[in-house]
Design a protein around this motif. Structure first.
Motif: not given
Ligand code: UD1
Length: 435
Positions: A125, A128-129, A166-168, A309, A331
């Motif tokens: 997790r 970087d993005l 990516t969600v967050t 989830d 995911i």
């Molecule tokens: C959010 C949810 C979490 C859910 C997830 C996927 C919140 C607080 N948490 O987590 O409950 O399981 O979405 O629906 O809303 N990634 C990268 N680089 C980044 C960001 C993400 O490589 O900068 C990858 C992650 O490792 C993962 C994928 O992208 O493999 C999706 O992650 P992301 O959607 O960012 O999950 P969260 O936002 O952390």
């Protein structure tokens, strides 16, 4: 540490009310950083992650009122003075969504220091993005001593194409963009309902955002934002978990106060597996089990696909279905921590890379099991509801992060569940792991 003791075998019958969405509340609380005025949020779930974020904002100088345990569940946040724009490791390590303060802090104060989240139970997790997007908006990013520092006098609009959904990341950059100079165009955005919740709050604060809920979001930067009162939408993952609880126990459950439109993939899969699911009017879904469940495959995808989830909870259901169910996790790597515990209860599951093969129906029997992360703990509770005998589930602090009064809700519809220990005892805070 708190434990649940569950005696399986009771069909769940009655009505449960769904709380506000934890994953909407988290970015909405962070959005309060963007204004000097009060932000009042309604329908905040009474879960531990809310306490964690309250402590995070308070450590920066904000005044945050605890959500009241009344019908409205209001939380008022005042970020008039933000004397210390730092998210410390002690808090970030317990809740990875703490990185959501990065974008709003840079936008509001010109600088943010946020501890780098480490590894966690469900994979690497990285963020970087988030950082790549902030850099595109003109922030200078440095990393030192385990902290990321971002600085920009004023962020500027940019064209951001997410390499991966990516969600967050979408939420963090949305909060960075609302007060940037000029226009930001974001492509390949997350389309989750929680992104829409955040965008609706930001627009109520005076932001100009179009396209939330689609993969392209356009933001016209404004110079300041003002206070707002906003109601958080219901938690679709809590709702989905109760739908599975109704189906797995052969019960007749009304899941009330939810948004059925957000549950499409989960409802369709439950129907495919043989449960009877009906949407009743605007905000309730009825699930009836009792017939034979049959195996059905799932493959986790970004919204509107089947949510990661809900993968662990679905796997508990699959152990009770006739035949083979393939459960593919696309995911997160390493999000099968619940498998070994389910196997200890008698499930027949084999994992090969990102696919678990579940053969059913398995006769589950009670065992001492341990929660490894939030949704894994939900899957163990579901399995325990149909297991023979009394299952003891340890480390339920994971569950308390995201499910409001789960044992009260479950026992109100006929489950035999008891909590041993003291909810939110201070000694647990330290032992509390990230996921
Ligand atoms: C959010 C949810 C979490 C859910 C997830 C996927 C919140 C607080 N948490 O987590 O409950 O399981 O979405 O629906 O809303 N990634 C990268 N680089 C980044 C960001 C993400 O490589 O900068 C990858 C992650 O490792 C993962 C994928 O992208 O493999 C999706 O992650 P992301 O959607 O960012 O999950 P969260 O936002 O952390």
């Amino acid at each position: 540490m708190d434990k649940f003791v569950i005696r399986g075998g009771n069909p769940l019958v009655g009505t449960v009310r769904i709380s506000g969405a934890k994953n909407s509340a988290l970015p909405c609380i962070a959005a309060a950083i963007l204004t000097e005025d009060d932000i009042v949020l309604e329908n905040i779930p009474l879960v531990r992650d809310m306490d964690t974020e309250r402590r995070l904002l308070e450590s920066m100088g904000a005044a945050v009122q605890r959500p009241e345990a009344n019908a409205q569940h209001l939380m008022t946040i005042s970020c008039r003075s933000l004397s210390d724009p730092v998210a410390r490791y002690e808090i970030v390590k317990t809740m990875r969504a703490s990185s959501l303060v990065l974008g709003p802090l840079v936008a509001r104060t010109g600088m943010a220091r946020v501890a780098m989240p480490g590894g966690c139970a469900i994979g690497g997790r990285p963020i970087d993005l988030h950082l790549k997007g902030l850099e595109k908006m003109g922030a200078a990013i440095t990393q030192e001593h385990g902290y990321i520092e971002a600085r920009a006098e004023r962020l500027r609009g940019a064209h951001i194409v997410f390499d991966k959904i990516t969600v967050t990341g979408t939420e963090d950059l949305l909060m960075a963009a609302v007060m940037a100079e000029g226009e930001t165009l974001m492509e390949n955005c997350a389309r989750e309902p929680e992104v829409c919740d955040l965008a609706a709050l930001l627009n109520a604060m005076g932001a100009k955002i179009e396209g939330a809920g689609t993969s392209t979001i356009r933001v016209h930067g404004v110079t300041s934002l003002h206070g707002a009162h906003y109601r958080i939408n219901p938690d679709r993952i809590e709702a989905g978990t109760f739908l599975i609880a109704g189906a797995i126990t052969g019960g007749d459950l009304i899941v009330a106060n939810c948004d059925p439109a957000h549950l499409g993939a989960v409802i369709a899969k439950l129907q495919e597996a043989g449960a009877r699911v009906d949407v009743l009017g605007g905000d309730s879904v009825r699930v009836r089990g009792g017939g034979k469940l049959q195996g059905a495959d799932i493959s986790t995808e970004e919204y509107p696909g089947f949510p990661t989830d809900m993968q662990a909870q679905y796997m508990a259901l699959a152990t009770q279905a006739e035949g083979v169910s393939l459960v593919t996790e696309n995911i997160f790597e390493n999000r099968f921590m619940h498998v070994q515990e389910l196997v200890r209860m008698g499930a027949n599951i084999k994992v090969d890379a990102k696919t678990a093969t579940v053969r059913g129906p398995a006769r589950l029997s009670s065992a001492a099991v341990m929660c490894s992360d939030l949704r894994a703990s939900a899957s163990l509770v579901l399995a325990a509801l149909v297991a023979e005998g009394e299952t003891v589930i340890d480390r339920v602090y994971h569950m308390d992060r995201g499910y409001e009064h789960i044992e009260q809700k479950l026992s109100s519809v006929g489950a035999q569940i008891q909590r041993l220990g003291n909810l939110f005892a201070p000694r647990e805070q330290a032992a509390y792991m990230a996921d």
